[in-house]
Every structure is written in structure tokens, then in C-alpha cells.
Design an enzyme around this catalytic site. Structure first.
Site, PDB file in Angstrom:
ATOM      1  CG  ASN A   8     -16.621 -11.318  19.426  1.00 42.50           C
ATOM      2  OD1 ASN A   8     -16.804 -10.740  20.315  1.00 42.50           O
ATOM      3  ND2 ASN A   8     -17.392 -11.936  18.744  1.00 42.50           N
ATOM      4  CE  LYS A  10     -17.571 -15.371  20.451  1.00 38.24           C
ATOM      5  NZ  LYS A  10     -18.130 -16.808  19.741  1.00 38.24           N
ATOM      6  CG  HIS A 108     -20.890 -12.452  16.221  1.00 38.62           C
ATOM      7  ND1 HIS A 108     -21.475 -13.381  16.807  1.00 38.62           N
ATOM      8  CD2 HIS A 108     -19.556 -12.637  16.070  1.00 38.62           C
ATOM      9  CE1 HIS A 108     -20.419 -14.427  16.990  1.00 38.62           C
ATOM     10  NE2 HIS A 108     -19.431 -13.906  16.550  1.00 38.62           N
ATOM     11  CD  GLU A 110     -21.661 -15.939  19.470  1.00 40.88           C
ATOM     12  OE1 GLU A 110     -21.466 -14.807  20.062  1.00 40.88           O
ATOM     13  OE2 GLU A 110     -20.809 -16.591  19.369  1.00 40.88           O
ATOM     14  CD  GLU A 177     -16.861 -14.562  13.073  1.00 37.18           C
ATOM     15  OE1 GLU A 177     -15.732 -14.812  13.709  1.00 37.18           O
ATOM     16  OE2 GLU A 177     -17.834 -14.049  13.798  1.00 37.18           O
ATOM     17  N   GLY A 183     -16.633 -21.281  18.014  1.00 37.73           N
ATOM     18  CA  GLY A 183     -16.692 -21.919  19.385  1.00 37.73           C
ATOM     19  C   GLY A 183     -16.818 -23.407  19.479  1.00 37.73           C
ATOM     20  CB  SER A 220     -12.747 -22.965  15.780  1.00 37.39           C
ATOM     21  OG  SER A 220     -13.796 -23.254  16.295  1.00 37.39           O
TER      22      SER A 220
END
Ligand code: PGA
Length: 258
Positions: A8, A10, A108, A110, A177, A183, A220
Site C-alpha cells: 500500500n 498510500k 483502510h 486512514e 491492521e 507506520g 509495520s
């Protein structure tokens, strides 16, 4: 052993980055095939910003000719729940399909956080992705607060059930996730990953009668920690953010998962 290795990107990358990525990934892949080192062949894909999808697909076409077994697919990072209409700035799964994508990430964390996507919206997007012949990678995951309150199992159960409403689960993939692992360099213990991934599988089996749903882990993941993660019984693959941006590192994730 993993059967899906998804990247991904992003909101990162450029044409030049894609050129370098394909060059580096395939340099290693060609070498690997030449030396007969391939044991398993997962579905390998990178989900790039939508404006770069066409460019990435052209590179994939060109580079996939160099290998006989290892191929790279290109996917989207999001799609809308409608096919067309007055939704400025959004991407229809119809477009992704027309350009040649076969996968799209939905839900996702985010997007859930910054675009206020609810479980209901995620489910609608995933339904529409499948209608347009795309496999949705439906993301779920708890926050640190929920984990610390030890409410993660019940939170995930509700999130999964609501995020797959009306979704044909024979055509979808789930990605676990944990928000706090994305991250941050923090990865849950292998026991914790196994606990949640197998919990998701039993929720899907109990609620919807589907026993072979693929559940990925994301947060991660990199070449130095894939070994343990890829050996977990209920991890069918991984969704990789930061470490998917470099072709060589992404290839090493594949290599170290074998
Ligand atoms: P990360 O991101 O690998 O950089 O933690 C994972 C993701 O957001 O899919």
C-alpha cells in the site's frame, strides 16, 4: 507461507519511483527464478495512488514478461460505492476495472479516520468492488485505546460483521491492521496476531458460514520481521505500507516469507 503479498503506497510515489521499483523488484525476481529458488508463488500486488495506476499497469505488463512465475498486479487504494455520479474527486471501481486492476483496498484505517468512513460505507464499497470484478482487501483493526482496555476482540468482531454486510465473502479478503501498529514500527506479538486473525476467521465462519476466508496481517511489516509472521497458521498474507515503497525491500519480504 503467505498467499498474498500486498503493498500500500498510500499518498507516496512518482513515475520515477515506479520506474525504480519495477527495475529493482524484477532484477531480484529474474535472478531468483534463474536460480530455481521459488517455492511458493503468492499473489503479489502494489496499490498505488490512483493517478499512477495506469502508468504502473504499463510497467507491470512490461516487466511481467521477464519472469515466468512471479508476477506483479496493480491495485487501487479505495473505490466509491457508486459506479458514477456527482462525487467529485472519487474513484469508481468501474474505472479501476476498465484500466485492468483486479484488487482494491477498502476501509483502510486512514480513510476511516480522515475521511470518516463508517463500517456501513466500507461494506457498500466492498460490495461495489466485487460487482465490478475487483477483489476488495477489507481492512479492520483496533486503536491502542481499545487494545489497552482489552476490548479488541469484541471491537473487531463488530467491525468485521458490519464491514462485510452483504459482501460475497468468497470473493473478498480481510486485512487485520491494528491502528497502533501502522507506520509506528510497533508490531503485536506473534501470539496476539494469531489470536486476532483466528478470531476473525471464526467470526466469519460462525456468522456467514464461510470457512476459507483469507485474512492478512498489516502494520509495520518488513523483511526483518516477516519470517515469524508468515509462519502463523491464520495469517494468509500481509499488507505492507512503508516497506512496500522500495522494490528491493518488497522483494526481500517475499524472499524471507518462504
Ligand atoms: P505500514 O502500513 O506497513 O507502514 O505500517 C501498513 C498499512 O497501512 O497498510
Amino acid at each position: 507461507m503467505i498467499s498474498v503479498l500486498a503493498g500500500n503506497w498510500k499518498m507516496n510515489g512518482s513515475k520515477k519511483d515506479l520506474d525504480t521499483w519495477f527495475k529493482d523488484f524484477f532484477e531480484k525476481a529474474v535472478d531468483f527464478e534463474k536460480n530455481n529458488l521459488i517455492k511458493e508463488i503468492p499473489t503479489i500486488l502494489i496499490c498505488v495512488p490512483s493517478i499512477y495506476i495506469d502508468y504502473a499497469l504499463k510497467l507491470a505488463d512490461e516487466y511481467n514478461k521477464k519472469t515466468s512465475k512471479l508476477k506483479v498486479f496493480v491495485g487501487g487504494q479505495d473505490c466509491h460505492y457508486e459506479d458514477k455520479g456527482a462525487f467529485t474527486g472519487n474513484i469508481s471501481p468501474l474505472f479501476l476495472n476498465e484500466f485492468g486492476c483486479e484488487f482494491v483496498i477498502t476501509g483502510h484505517s486512514e480513510r476511516r479516520e480522515y475521511e470518516q468512513e463508517t463500517n456501513e460505507i466500507v461494506a457498500k464499497k466492498s460490495v461495489n468492488a466485487i460487482k465490478n470484478s475487483l477483489t476488495p482487501l477489507i481492512c479492520v483493526g483496533e486503536s491502542l485505546e481499545t487494545r489497552e482496555a482489552k476490548k479488541h476482540l469484541e471491537f473487531i468482531e463488530k467491525q468485521v460483521i458490519e464491514s462485510v454486510k452483504d459482501v460475497d465473502l468468497n470473493k473478498a479478503i480481510i486485512a487485520y491492521e491494528p491502528v497502533w501498529a501502522i507506520g509506528t514500527g510497533k508490531v503485536p506479538s506473534l501470539d496476539d496476531i494469531e489470536e486476532i486473525n483466528s478470531h476473525i476467521k471464526s467470526v466469519i465462519a460462525k456468522e456467514f458460514g464461510i470457512k476459507n476466508i483469507k485474512v492478512l496481517y498489516g502494520g509495520s511489516v518488513k523483511s526483518s520481521n516477516i519470517d515469524g509472521i508468515s509462519k502463523l497458521k491464520s495469517v494468509d498474507g500481509v499488507l505492507v505500507g512503508g516497506a512496500s515503497l522500495k522494490g528491493e525491500e518488497f522483494f526481500n519480504i517475499y524472499k524471507n516469507s518462504l
